[in-house]
Design a protein around this motif. Structure first.
Motif, PDB file in Angstrom:
ATOM      1  N   GLY A 117      66.242  61.033  36.516  1.00 42.15           N
ATOM      2  CA  GLY A 117      64.637  59.791  36.448  1.00 42.15           C
ATOM      3  C   GLY A 117      63.565  59.447  35.784  1.00 42.15           C
ATOM      4  O   GLY A 117      62.517  59.936  36.120  1.00 42.15           O
ATOM      5  N   ALA A 118      64.206  60.150  34.124  1.00 39.23           N
ATOM      6  CA  ALA A 118      63.044  60.664  32.520  1.00 39.23           C
ATOM      7  C   ALA A 118      63.472  58.928  31.807  1.00 39.23           C
ATOM      8  O   ALA A 118      63.383  59.612  31.326  1.00 39.23           O
ATOM      9  N   SER A 119      63.479  58.084  32.169  1.00 35.14           N
ATOM     10  CA  SER A 119      63.948  57.190  31.605  1.00 35.14           C
ATOM     11  C   SER A 119      61.683  56.702  31.225  1.00 35.14           C
ATOM     12  O   SER A 119      61.794  56.511  30.328  1.00 35.14           O
ATOM     13  N   TYR A 120      61.094  56.999  31.779  1.00 29.60           N
ATOM     14  CA  TYR A 120      59.756  57.276  31.812  1.00 29.60           C
ATOM     15  C   TYR A 120      58.692  58.104  32.531  1.00 29.60           C
ATOM     16  O   TYR A 120      59.978  58.955  33.089  1.00 29.60           O
ATOM     17  N   GLY A 121      57.521  58.215  32.240  1.00 27.75           N
ATOM     18  CA  GLY A 121      57.052  58.676  33.593  1.00 27.75           C
ATOM     19  C   GLY A 121      56.621  60.553  33.384  1.00 27.75           C
ATOM     20  O   GLY A 121      57.285  61.129  31.861  1.00 27.75           O
ATOM     21  N   ILE A 122      57.052  61.695  34.115  1.00 28.41           N
ATOM     22  CA  ILE A 122      56.560  62.895  33.721  1.00 28.41           C
ATOM     23  C   ILE A 122      57.955  63.094  33.688  1.00 28.41           C
ATOM     24  O   ILE A 122      57.947  63.764  32.493  1.00 28.41           O
ATOM     25  N   GLY A 123      59.129  62.539  34.040  1.00 30.26           N
ATOM     26  CA  GLY A 123      60.479  62.694  33.632  1.00 30.26           C
ATOM     27  C   GLY A 123      60.742  62.820  32.149  1.00 30.26           C
ATOM     28  O   GLY A 123      61.304  63.799  31.234  1.00 30.26           O
ATOM     29  N   CYS A 151      72.713  56.252  37.390  1.00 23.77           N
ATOM     30  CA  CYS A 151      73.213  57.889  38.346  1.00 23.77           C
ATOM     31  C   CYS A 151      72.003  57.453  39.961  1.00 23.77           C
ATOM     32  O   CYS A 151      70.914  57.706  38.953  1.00 23.77           O
ATOM     33  N   ASP A 152      72.754  56.776  40.814  1.00 19.48           N
ATOM     34  CA  ASP A 152      71.347  56.723  41.750  1.00 19.48           C
ATOM     35  C   ASP A 152      71.821  58.630  42.755  1.00 19.48           C
ATOM     36  O   ASP A 152      72.513  58.886  43.645  1.00 19.48           O
ATOM     37  N   VAL A 153      70.580  59.360  42.567  1.00 20.79           N
ATOM     38  CA  VAL A 153      70.851  60.688  42.492  1.00 20.79           C
ATOM     39  C   VAL A 153      71.004  61.074  43.683  1.00 20.79           C
ATOM     40  O   VAL A 153      70.880  62.408  44.633  1.00 20.79           O
ATOM     41  N   TYR A 168      47.046  65.546  40.026  1.00 24.76           N
ATOM     42  CA  TYR A 168      46.925  63.126  40.165  1.00 24.76           C
ATOM     43  C   TYR A 168      47.480  63.537  38.758  1.00 24.76           C
ATOM     44  O   TYR A 168      46.336  63.478  37.917  1.00 24.76           O
ATOM     45  N   ILE A 169      48.639  62.688  38.344  1.00 21.76           N
ATOM     46  CA  ILE A 169      48.888  62.464  36.993  1.00 21.76           C
ATOM     47  C   ILE A 169      48.797  60.979  36.598  1.00 21.76           C
ATOM     48  O   ILE A 169      49.196  60.335  37.691  1.00 21.76           O
ATOM     49  N   ALA A 170      48.390  60.245  35.228  1.00 26.47           N
ATOM     50  CA  ALA A 170      48.398  59.484  35.351  1.00 26.47           C
ATOM     51  C   ALA A 170      49.971  58.663  34.941  1.00 26.47           C
ATOM     52  O   ALA A 170      50.254  58.618  33.864  1.00 26.47           O
ATOM     53  N   GLY A 220      61.604  60.742  42.002  1.00 27.35           N
ATOM     54  CA  GLY A 220      61.166  60.507  42.910  1.00 27.35           C
ATOM     55  C   GLY A 220      60.323  59.312  43.269  1.00 27.35           C
ATOM     56  O   GLY A 220      60.614  58.627  42.182  1.00 27.35           O
ATOM     57  N   ILE A 221      60.148  59.004  44.742  1.00 24.23           N
ATOM     58  CA  ILE A 221      59.600  57.758  45.087  1.00 24.23           C
ATOM     59  C   ILE A 221      58.670  57.915  45.944  1.00 24.23           C
ATOM     60  O   ILE A 221      58.218  59.493  46.149  1.00 24.23           O
ATOM     61  N   ILE A 222      58.294  57.412  45.940  1.00 22.92           N
ATOM     62  CA  ILE A 222      56.913  58.113  47.303  1.00 22.92           C
ATOM     63  C   ILE A 222      56.549  56.136  47.949  1.00 22.92           C
ATOM     64  O   ILE A 222      56.742  55.003  47.364  1.00 22.92           O
TER      65      ILE A 222
HETATM   66  P1  NAP Z   1      57.754  57.304  38.504  1.00 21.20           P
HETATM   67  O1  NAP Z   1      56.685  56.832  37.510  1.00 21.20           O
HETATM   68  O2  NAP Z   1      58.001  56.912  40.068  1.00 21.20           O
HETATM   69  O3  NAP Z   1      58.962  57.845  37.944  1.00 21.20           O
HETATM   70  C1  NAP Z   1      59.990  58.338  38.724  1.00 21.20           C
HETATM   71  C2  NAP Z   1      61.567  57.817  38.084  1.00 21.20           C
HETATM   72  O4  NAP Z   1      62.806  57.813  38.994  1.00 21.20           O
HETATM   73  C3  NAP Z   1      61.851  56.598  37.677  1.00 21.20           C
HETATM   74  O5  NAP Z   1      62.565  56.719  36.460  1.00 21.20           O
HETATM   75  C4  NAP Z   1      62.556  56.185  38.938  1.00 21.20           C
HETATM   76  O6  NAP Z   1      63.845  54.832  38.167  1.00 21.20           O
HETATM   77  C5  NAP Z   1      63.570  57.270  38.789  1.00 21.20           C
HETATM   78  N1  NAP Z   1      64.231  57.012  40.650  1.00 21.20           N
HETATM   79  C6  NAP Z   1      63.920  57.030  41.759  1.00 21.20           C
HETATM   80  N2  NAP Z   1      64.038  57.162  42.453  1.00 21.20           N
HETATM   81  C7  NAP Z   1      65.820  57.140  42.073  1.00 21.20           C
HETATM   82  C8  NAP Z   1      67.403  57.892  42.147  1.00 21.20           C
HETATM   83  N3  NAP Z   1      67.599  56.614  43.761  1.00 21.20           N
HETATM   84  N4  NAP Z   1      67.796  57.905  41.005  1.00 21.20           N
HETATM   85  C9  NAP Z   1      67.449  57.674  39.710  1.00 21.20           C
HETATM   86  N5  NAP Z   1      66.891  57.758  39.447  1.00 21.20           N
HETATM   87  C10 NAP Z   1      65.316  57.491  40.439  1.00 21.20           C
HETATM   88  O7  NAP Z   1      57.184  58.428  38.951  1.00 21.20           O
HETATM   89  P2  NAP Z   1      56.654  60.186  37.694  1.00 21.20           P
HETATM   90  O8  NAP Z   1      54.913  59.875  38.397  1.00 21.20           O
HETATM   91  O9  NAP Z   1      57.117  59.678  36.430  1.00 21.20           O
HETATM   92  O10 NAP Z   1      56.955  61.243  39.223  1.00 21.20           O
HETATM   93  C11 NAP Z   1      57.673  61.717  38.600  1.00 21.20           C
HETATM   94  C12 NAP Z   1      58.545  63.196  39.773  1.00 21.20           C
HETATM   95  O11 NAP Z   1      56.953  63.565  39.560  1.00 21.20           O
HETATM   96  C13 NAP Z   1      58.322  62.372  40.901  1.00 21.20           C
HETATM   97  O12 NAP Z   1      59.421  63.523  42.168  1.00 21.20           O
HETATM   98  C14 NAP Z   1      57.166  62.854  41.840  1.00 21.20           C
HETATM   99  O13 NAP Z   1      57.282  62.649  43.257  1.00 21.20           O
HETATM  100  C15 NAP Z   1      56.309  63.914  41.529  1.00 21.20           C
HETATM  101  N6  NAP Z   1      55.399  63.700  41.311  1.00 21.20           N
HETATM  102  C16 NAP Z   1      54.309  62.793  40.702  1.00 21.20           C
HETATM  103  C17 NAP Z   1      52.990  63.263  40.568  1.00 21.20           C
HETATM  104  C18 NAP Z   1      51.802  61.676  39.876  1.00 21.20           C
HETATM  105  O14 NAP Z   1      51.229  62.089  39.752  1.00 21.20           O
HETATM  106  N7  NAP Z   1      52.913  61.066  39.278  1.00 21.20           N
HETATM  107  C19 NAP Z   1      52.457  64.285  41.098  1.00 21.20           C
HETATM  108  C20 NAP Z   1      52.925  65.204  41.243  1.00 21.20           C
HETATM  109  C21 NAP Z   1      54.002  65.103  41.329  1.00 21.20           C
HETATM  110  P3  NAP Z   1      63.860  53.672  38.250  1.00 21.20           P
HETATM  111  O15 NAP Z   1      62.347  53.692  37.813  1.00 21.20           O
HETATM  112  O16 NAP Z   1      65.093  53.101  37.826  1.00 21.20           O
HETATM  113  O17 NAP Z   1      63.413  53.327  39.815  1.00 21.20           O
END
Ligand code: NAP
Ligand code: GCO
Length: 266
Positions: A18-24, A67-69, A192-194, A97-99
């Motif tokens: 899930g690393a196209s953007y965001g934390i990954g 890949c759907d993980v 809490y991450i932006a 991850g999702i929420i």
């Molecule tokens: P995000 O912006 O929602 O990015 C999540 C990534 O996971 C997206 O690239 C998404 O792809 C991908 N994904 C979702 N379902 C998937 C699946 N079934 N198979 C493959 N890829 C999938 O989230 P984020 O904020 O970067 O968070 C990344 C991780 O950190 C998550 O596990 C989240 O729970 C955790 N986290 C986040 C925070 C926060 O404050 N942001 C804090 C603590 C923990 P699509 O765009 O295609 O759906």
């Protein structure tokens, strides 16, 4: 003695889900900067392509897979392709991850299952797919992206908290079961991450004021700010490198102090 070389990821193959953007994306960028070969996956080709374009723009030579993980057959096929095309995976970051923010009694069992599937079942599935080759290779690093909700609950996130709490224990169990094979499994617990995932919690209100939850988090965080994905880069490199070879089964909370703090008096 050059201790910094222990933080190098030179020649390692790192898979970040899930690393196209965001934390990954931030973690993958940090790993590239530390010398690793970057492999990532996302659920849709359009997001993989978007991610590849971002990596290229940042000068990172990454490989992306659709890949759907949550789909074990897709995961096993992706891992086999990576091993054939790039090399055995040395570092796995279970980041995807999702929420779903829904009051528990309004949440359907299917909605609950969907969150558990991505946030807990998928780290099991992907870890299980990479561990055999890590054992053969004699080393491996697995980093699970946990959460404040691995320790705390709050309204509307029952499924997410259950998943992230379980992910903390899966982290400890992989440590217990595979530590003797020189595999270290740790978690990172971001505060809490932006990112897009928390964007709804930071929306500017119609009157121009900050979202109430935004104000709440600022009051609950000693650092008095939201974290950025970049705040996670250093801890992620540490846990992926030889510098952490005797660190196993822990969750490193990168939260600006939230878990230590009762919160600022209103
Ligand atoms: P995000 O912006 O929602 O990015 C999540 C990534 O996971 C997206 O690239 C998404 O792809 C991908 N994904 C979702 N379902 C998937 C699946 N079934 N198979 C493959 N890829 C999938 O989230 P984020 O904020 O970067 O968070 C990344 C991780 O950190 C998550 O596990 C989240 O729970 C955790 N986290 C986040 C925070 C926060 O404050 N942001 C804090 C603590 C923990 P699509 O765009 O295609 O759906
Ligand atoms: C929420 C947020 C949090 C963060 C993160 C905190 O709705 O409370 O989305 O869950 O995403 O997990 O560590």
């Amino acid at each position: 003695m050059d201790i910094l070389k222990d933080f190098s990821l030179e020649g390692k193959v790192a898979l970040i889900t899930g690393a196209s953007y965001g934390i990954g994306y931030a973690i993958a960028s940090a790993y590239a900067s530390a010398g690793a070969k970057i492999v990532f996956c996302d659920i849709k080709q359009e997001f993989v392509d978007k991610g590849l374009a971002s990596y290229e723009a940042d000068g990172i030579d990454a490989k992306g897979y659709v890949c759907d993980v949550t789909n074990e057959a897709m995961v096993q096929d992706m891992v086999a392709k990576i091993e054939a095309e790039v090399g055995v995976i040395d570092i796995l970051v279970n980041n995807a991850g999702i929420i779903k923010r829904i009051p528990m009694c309004d949440m359907t069992a299917d909605e609950f299952r969907q969150v558990i599937d991505v946030d807990l079942n998928a780290p099991f599935i992907v870890s299980k797919a990479v561990i055999p080759s890590m054992i053969k290779k004699g080393h491996g690093k697995i980093i699970n992206i946990c959460s404040m909700m691995s320790e705390l609950g709050r309204e509307t996130v029952s499924a997410y908290a259950a998943a992230k709490g379980g992910l903390k224990m899966l982290t400890r169990n992989i440590c217990s079961e595979y530590g003797e094979h020189n595999i270290q499994c740790n978690g990172i617990g971001p505060g809490y991450i932006a990112t897009p995932q928390t964007a709804p919690l930071r929306e500017i209100q119609p009157d121009g004021s900050r979202h109430p939850f935004d104000q709440f988090i600022i009051a609950k965080t000693p650092a008095a700010r939201w974290g950025t994905p970049e705040d996670l880069m250093g801890p992620a490199v540490f846990l992926a490198s030889d510098a952490s070879n005797f660190v196993n089964g822990h969750v490193v909370y990168v939260d600006g102090g939230i878990l230590a703090y009762i919160g600022k008096q209103p």
